[in-house]
Enzyme design. Structure first.
Site, PDB file in Angstrom:
ATOM      1  N   HIS A 156      -5.434 -61.403  -4.202  1.00  0.00           N
ATOM      2  CA  HIS A 156      -5.307 -62.408  -5.262  1.00  0.00           C
ATOM      3  C   HIS A 156      -5.182 -63.778  -4.600  1.00  0.00           C
ATOM      4  O   HIS A 156      -4.263 -63.994  -3.800  1.00  0.00           O
ATOM      5  CB  HIS A 156      -4.067 -62.115  -6.103  1.00  0.00           C
ATOM      6  N   HIS A 180       6.390 -63.823  -4.841  1.00  0.00           N
ATOM      7  CA  HIS A 180       6.385 -64.896  -3.853  1.00  0.00           C
ATOM      8  C   HIS A 180       7.598 -65.813  -4.019  1.00  0.00           C
ATOM      9  O   HIS A 180       8.260 -65.834  -5.053  1.00  0.00           O
ATOM     10  CB  HIS A 180       5.088 -65.717  -3.924  1.00  0.00           C
ATOM     11  N   GLU A 195       7.967 -74.667  -9.973  1.00  0.00           N
ATOM     12  CA  GLU A 195       6.969 -74.337 -10.978  1.00  0.00           C
ATOM     13  C   GLU A 195       7.588 -74.264 -12.373  1.00  0.00           C
ATOM     14  O   GLU A 195       8.544 -73.514 -12.597  1.00  0.00           O
ATOM     15  CB  GLU A 195       6.328 -72.977 -10.650  1.00  0.00           C
ATOM     16  N   HIS A 224      10.834 -71.853 -12.290  1.00  0.00           N
ATOM     17  CA  HIS A 224      11.155 -71.215 -11.017  1.00  0.00           C
ATOM     18  C   HIS A 224      11.202 -72.326  -9.975  1.00  0.00           C
ATOM     19  O   HIS A 224      10.154 -72.821  -9.530  1.00  0.00           O
ATOM     20  CB  HIS A 224      10.098 -70.175 -10.644  1.00  0.00           C
ATOM     21  N   HIS A 228      10.128 -64.821  -7.404  1.00  0.00           N
ATOM     22  CA  HIS A 228       9.610 -64.443  -8.714  1.00  0.00           C
ATOM     23  C   HIS A 228       8.261 -63.767  -8.547  1.00  0.00           C
ATOM     24  O   HIS A 228       7.740 -63.638  -7.443  1.00  0.00           O
ATOM     25  CB  HIS A 228       9.505 -65.658  -9.642  1.00  0.00           C
TER      26      HIS A 228
END
Length: 445
Positions: free
Chosen positions: A299, A342, A348, A375, A381
């Site tokens: 991803h 991560h 974020e 976050h 998270h």
């Protein structure tokens, strides 16, 4: 015909050809023939008895590639107004944010509750948090809005540019430069200092706002991607000139260094008959984002979903990025396809415009349209347990992700919540529980 019906009829009559295409272009537009001077910006006598005025979004001496300014030809100059006086800030807050301590915990909010009757877009702004210092032109703020009345007053923000993300209900932005409709699934970008009024295209409207105190948003460099991809410059639409010639009292509200100031003009300041330049508002349809992704394995990092970026003084480090998770195909082989677990040096804030997000369960008490999660830097998270279990065992056939539209404001500094956000009734309790039940699978050979 009601005001909403009239606005809808007006907007329905606007086609893509009614706007000016291209992000960062040197646009020009006149709503009356002959209103735009040629060969010079400030002739001794501007055409049609208008006043020539420059609106600068950057310092005069910044490099040409970064310089933002527009020339406006208006019925009255902006200088023709009485003194401003302080007015109540409502639920609007500005950096530096000092009401609460920076919080390393993961936080998530439900949508804003319904507003009181007669709440316009400005009164409906509610600040969740932010960072930086507005007096130093650094940082950003996250706001939400929920309105059920059109604005009759005019607003401008001297502190930063406004990236408006409608989630429910369409908006008509009546700006100095002309008319810009923005519906859910689209964004509107209003530069620093531009005056505008928000009128509703539906009975109510709800959404998100990123207030960027730093350098103006720009399209990200593409690097090894090449010349094409992500958000195409031509898909950003600027308004054609349209003006109000209104005599009589008009309230004008100015946000300056964190506070709201008001003055009553004897005319509408949205009286620009012609203009040219590149410091202009835009609207952009997020469904036109050209998603770049892996066609082999893994991803990719979410930076490939960046629509707009506000650079900082460190190359490659944004003051704030606007990222969209648009419909796309997932085809990676032997790959955990949702966003991976991560910890990130960036902070974020994520919101949801429609549908569901592929790394979070939806439904009551989950990640829902109009809600949002925060976050902060280095907080761990990723996918919740339900998503992890499903993605770890699903058959990996080509998969179209087209049931949701999510976005992220990503910023270099921690987002410090306001007191009202930290104590809000719609702050979800027990958000950490979505990661409970992630079982131990380790089996040493």
């Amino acid at each position: 015909m009601s005001g909403i019906d009239q606005r809808r009829k007006l907007v329905d009559g606007l086609t893509e050809e009614s706007f000016l295409s291209g992000f960062g272009n040197e646009h020009s537009s006149e709503s009356v023939a002959g209103a735009l001077p040629h060969g010079r910006n400030s002739p001794q006598r501007a055409p049609l008895g208008l006043y020539a005025e420059q609106l600068s979004g950057t310092a005069f001496t910044e490099p040409r590639a970064h310089n933002r300014r527009s020339w406006l030809y208006r019925i009255r100059p902006s200088a023709a107004h009485p003194a401003y006086v302080r007015t109540d800030n409502g639920r609007l807050r500005t950096a530096p944010f000092t009401e609460t301590a920076p919080d390393p915990n993961r936080l998530r909010w439900n949508p804003l509750p319904d507003p009181a009757p007669g709440t316009d877009w400005l009164a409906g702004l509610w600040t969740l948090g932010g960072n930086g210092d507005v007096t130093q032109r650094t940082g950003m703020a996250v706001h939400l809005y929920h309105a059920n009345a059109s604005m009759e007053r005019v607003f401008s923000d001297a502190d930063g540019e406004l990236l408006i993300v409608p989630e429910r209900g369409g908006l008509l932005l009546v700006t100095e430069f002309g008319l810009l409709p923005a519906r859910p699934g689209e964004i509107a970008l209003v530069p620093r200092g531009v005056r505008f009024r928000v009128e509703l295209l539906d009975e109510s409207a709800r959404g998100y706002v990123c207030e960027n105190y730093g350098q103006p948003f720009q399209l990200p460099d593409l690097g090894l991607i090449g010349a094409n991809g992500l958000a195409n410059a031509r898909d950003f639409l600027a308004p054609a000139a349209a003006y109000e010639d209104v005599e009589g009292p008009v309230e004008v509200v100015n946000k300056f260094c964190g506070n709201l100031w008001t003055a009553t003009y004897d005319h509408s300041p949205l009286d620009v008959v012609a203009w040219h330049g590149n410091h202009v508002p835009y609207v952009y349809d997020l469904h036109r984002f050209n998603v770049i992704g892996s066609i082999s394995y893994d991803h990719p990092d979410p930076s490939i979903f960046t629509v707009l970026t506000s650079p900082s003084d460190t190359p490659g480090l944004a003051g704030v990025d606007f990222v969209v998770f648009a419909p796309r195909w997932l085809v990676g082989e032997d790959t955990f396809r949702p966003p991976y677990f991560h910890r990130n040096v960036m902070s974020e804030y994520m919101g949801l415009i429609e549908g569901a997000y592929d790394a979070k369960a939806a439904g009551e008490g989950g990640f829902v349209p109009g809600g949002g999660s925060l976050h902060n830097m280095m907080s761990a998270h990723g996918p919740d347990r339900e998503t992890f279990d499903r993605a770890s065992s699903v058959e990996l056939t080509p998969q179209k992700v087209d049931n949701g539209l999510a976005f992220m404001f990503e910023t270099r500094w921690p987002v410090i919540a306001t007191g009202q956000a930290a104590k809000a009734d719609h702050l979800q309790k027990g958000y950490d529980s979505v990661w409970q039940g992630l079982e131990r699978h380790f089996r040493p050979q």
